[in-house]
Design a protein around this motif. Structure first.
Motif, PDB file in Angstrom:
ATOM      1  N   TYR A  16      -0.077   1.383  -5.848  1.00 32.62           N
ATOM      2  CA  TYR A  16      -1.308   1.380  -5.053  1.00 32.62           C
ATOM      3  C   TYR A  16      -1.975   2.755  -5.050  1.00 32.62           C
ATOM      4  N   THR A  62       0.837  -1.201   0.000  1.00 31.71           N
ATOM      5  CA  THR A  62       0.000   0.000   0.000  1.00 31.71           C
ATOM      6  C   THR A  62       0.872   1.251   0.000  1.00 31.71           C
ATOM      7  N   PRO A 105      -5.722   1.600  -6.516  1.00 32.50           N
ATOM      8  CA  PRO A 105      -6.219   0.846  -5.359  1.00 32.50           C
ATOM      9  C   PRO A 105      -7.303  -0.155  -5.756  1.00 32.50           C
ATOM     10  N   THR A 144       1.817  -3.992   5.085  1.00 34.38           N
ATOM     11  CA  THR A 144       1.405  -3.159   3.949  1.00 34.38           C
ATOM     12  C   THR A 144       1.162  -3.960   2.673  1.00 34.38           C
TER      13      THR A 144
END
Length: 691
Positions: free
Chosen positions: A420, A415, A424, A442
């Motif tokens: 990302y 992330t 997303p 993450t």
């Protein structure tokens, strides 16, 4: 009794000989390899019954005089592909809700064909079935590999109904077996402890081996097994054994059910867990391939059959010798620069290694990959660590006469990454729920059902190879299982398709890569041995057996792995002492000898080695190159198992011509005044002299 007939009677279903007038003889389907047969027949009402998987039967027509194992009033016949409906009370291979709500399926024979493929060693039999009441067809494919004594099978389910149907169970095969007893051998484990061997005597009821992790599915269980028939003890050289391995890297399930008549029914295929699959009108569903072999020479014979098949058909580059290599991971981890790497290359070249592999940590700029928390998905070279670029490191290795490899984890992201931030919507996640994070707090898994994500993952490899054609090898890692049970790409009505479509997307990517880069060597790593299966090996050259490089523990893990996979696919590296996982100190000679029983490599910082240690490795690497053809292409004979707790493990590889062999012997424990057993070799010619 004629010994050549013994396999027939051990696996053939019992019944009564018909002595009087009989109805028209049923049609017999006999699928043969050089040493085995799979026999079915078609009854007068169109049921396809399974009779035999065992030793070869040249003329199976006598089966017409033997009643199938029938329990008309109490249970089902042994159908070649069991379904929900009729007299079947066991778990079915196929369970369907039809378009009109009908939940029964009763398949009947339509036709069958057998033809030899372009490879004359291979024949394919296709049995066509259809439902008695619904417009549902099933085709059973059986592919026989004569010399390897392997038969693979899968099913194609076709919907000709006017509306959609729902597949609840869709196994690749349904194999009924009849014997007095069944000893199940399979592999279990955990991260850093993969491929532990377990023997279980099956009793009445069901036992399942399965994974619901989608990625890294073989850490805890492996979709492969052996069944020893008519014996409660496991033997390497004697007895009848049926072995199977599923070619599927996603969720899998193997179900072993012993019924009240002591018949064992084996179901194998993609796991139906949370995977109801809606099949629209005119659509078809193809199950994964299930690989079977039969041996009358114990577990060793079954392994040799599977290894032969794997090298010829199941592993990419199955006959190409694996280069010896130095991987940077345990030597440098995330902390390195060009000087660190070129010095490692210098030492590797001096020891005679043939390739250098740059592991994790070489990428990411906005979010540099200095640990496992960031950068995954941003596949640009880290300008601070490597301002000279990847091509400088690759060219340096080539100047030293070595090949060059690199690490990627293209199915995953952090992330904390530019990827990302931009996409997303590309990660697996239920749309209304928070994302569940993995490694480093993450990590997320990309949604391979999404064609845009498939293009991205293919592009990771394609861009690397286009930008740096000096790359000879890729270590493809996958360090997270699926923890987010949802797809942002699939519709809300098709969320249960996620597990199937993820794997299909993965296969499409692999097929594209292999079509464009057939000569590239690729290792399947998934936190170690999380992808040790024949679902990935048709596209990969090897797998990383375990992140645990401790030589003593590797004896056990590589032993279990060898039941189903050949040495040419098993990456095995020499590492430091104390070991970085177990902190155990083991002599270098021992570490070398264990690594030399697979694809030899090193996972170490050479500058921390003494000159004497480097000299020992240099001699070992040179010696390994002389025995490599036997180790990687030879027949395995496991002589004394470490699981027998006699203080010793021993195995050997024998060249197919039986003119050369390599013998291994390792102590597994050390006690004063311990008497260690003598080990008798196997696989050699009794009338030859060996030196």
């Amino acid at each position: 009794m004629n010994k050549t007939l013994k396999p027939l009677f051990a696996c053939l279903f019992s019944g009564l000989i018909c002595t009087g007038a009989a109805a028209a003889e049923p049609q017999v389907i006999n699928i043969k390899t050089d040493g085995s047969s799979m026999v079915m027949s078609v009854t007068s009402d169109g049921e396809v019954l399974f009779h035999h998987f065992g030793g070869r039967i040249d003329d199976a027509t006598p089966v017409t005089g033997i009643k199938s194992y029938r329990r008309t009033d109490h249970g089902t016949d042994n159908l070649a592909y069991s379904t929900m409906g009729g007299r079947n009370f066991r778990e079915p291979a196929l369970r369907v809700t039809h378009a009109d709500g009908d939940m029964n399926t009763e398949l009947r024979y339509v036709s069958h064909t057998t033809r030899t493929l372009a490879d004359t060693n291979v024949t394919r039999t296709v049995i066509k079935l259809t439902d008695t009441n619904q417009a549902l067809d099933v085709e059973l494919f059986y592919t026989a590999y004569a010399k390897e004594n392997v038969i693979t099978t899968h099913a194609v389910i076709r919907n000709r109904e006017k509306g959609s149907i729902v597949l609840h169970s869709f196994y690749s095969s349904s194999l009924p077996v009849k014997a007095r007893s069944y000893l199940l051998t399979h592999l279990y484990g955990a991260w850093a402890r993969e491929s532990q061997v377990d023997h279980t005597l099956l009793t009445h009821g069901s036992k399942s081996i399965e994974s619901r992790k989608q990625v890294r599915t073989t850490h805890t269980e492996n979709p492969a097994f052996m069944i020893t028939l008519d014996s409660e003890s496991f033997d390497e050289n004697y007895g009848e054994v049926i072995a199977g391995a599923l070619a599927w890297s996603g969720n899998f399930r193997l179900n072993f059910e012993v019924d009240e008549f002591n018949v064992l029914n084996i179901l194998a295929g993609a796991n139906p867990y949370a995977s109801d699959y809606t099949l629209g009108a005119g659509e078809s569903f193809t199950t994964p391939e299930m690989i079977y072999t039969y041996s009358s020479e114990g577990a060793g014979g079954a392994s040799r059959h599977l290894h032969d098949w794997a090298r010829n058909y199941g592993v990419w580059h199955g006959h190409t010798y694996a280069p010896t290599l130095l991987n940077s991971w345990e030597g440098a981890y995330f902390t390195f620069d060009a000087k660190t790497l070129t010095e490692m290359i210098d030492d590797a070249a001096d020891m005679g290694l043939e390739m250098f592999v740059l592991d994790d940590g070489w990428f990411g700029n906005k979010y540099p990959r200095n640990d496992s928390n960031a950068g995954l998905g941003d596949w640009q070279v880290n300008a601070k660590k490597l301002p000279e670029g990847i091509d400088y490191i690759a060219s340096y290795a080539h100047q030293k006469g070595m090949k060059f490899g690199i690490w990627i984890e293209p199915e995953m992201a952090n992330t904390t990454s530019e990827l990302y931030e931009k996409h997303p919507d590309w990660v697996l996640k239920a749309s209304e729920r928070d994302v569940v994070l993995g490694r480093g707090g993450t990590q997320v898994v990309l949604d391979l059902a999404n064609p845009a994500v498939q293009d991205f993952v293919f592009g990771v490899v394609d861009n690397l190879m286009t930008s740096y054609p000096e790359i000879d090898y890729i270590k493809w890692d996958a360090n997270m299982s699926v923890q987010n049970h949802g797809s942002q790409y699939l519709t809300k009505d098709n969320q249960s398709h996620m597990y199937i479509e993820f794997h299909r997307g993965f296969e499409k990517i692999c097929q594209r890569i292999r079509a464009k880069y057939p000569d590239l060597t690729i290792q399947a790593c998934a936190s170690g041995g999380g992808r040790a299966n024949y679902g990935v090996l048709p596209y990969f050259d090897e797998f990383w057996v375990s992140d645990n490089t401790d030589a003593l523990q590797r004896v056990y893990m590589q032993w279990g792995t060898s039941y189903f996979f050949p040495a040419i696919a098993m990456a095995s590296h020499i590492s430091a002492a104390p070991n970085h996982q177990t902190f155990r100190t083991i002599p270098l000679k021992y570490r070398i000898d264990v690594a030399m029983s697979g694809r030899l490599g090193m996972e170490i910082q050479p500058k921390n080695m003494t000159e004497e240690e480097k000299a020992l490795c240099k001699n070992a690497i040179a010696e390994y190159k002389t025995i490599r053809p036997v180790v990687q292409l030879g027949d395995i004979y496991r002589l004394l198992s470490p699981y027998d707790k006699q203080g010793v493990a021993s195995l050997m590889y024998v060249a197919p011509e039986k003119d050369k062999a390599v013998f291994y012997w390792w102590k597994t424990e050390h006690f004063c005044n311990q008497h260690l057993p003598r080990v008798k070799m196997a696989g050699l010619c009794a009338d030859k002299q060996y030196r």
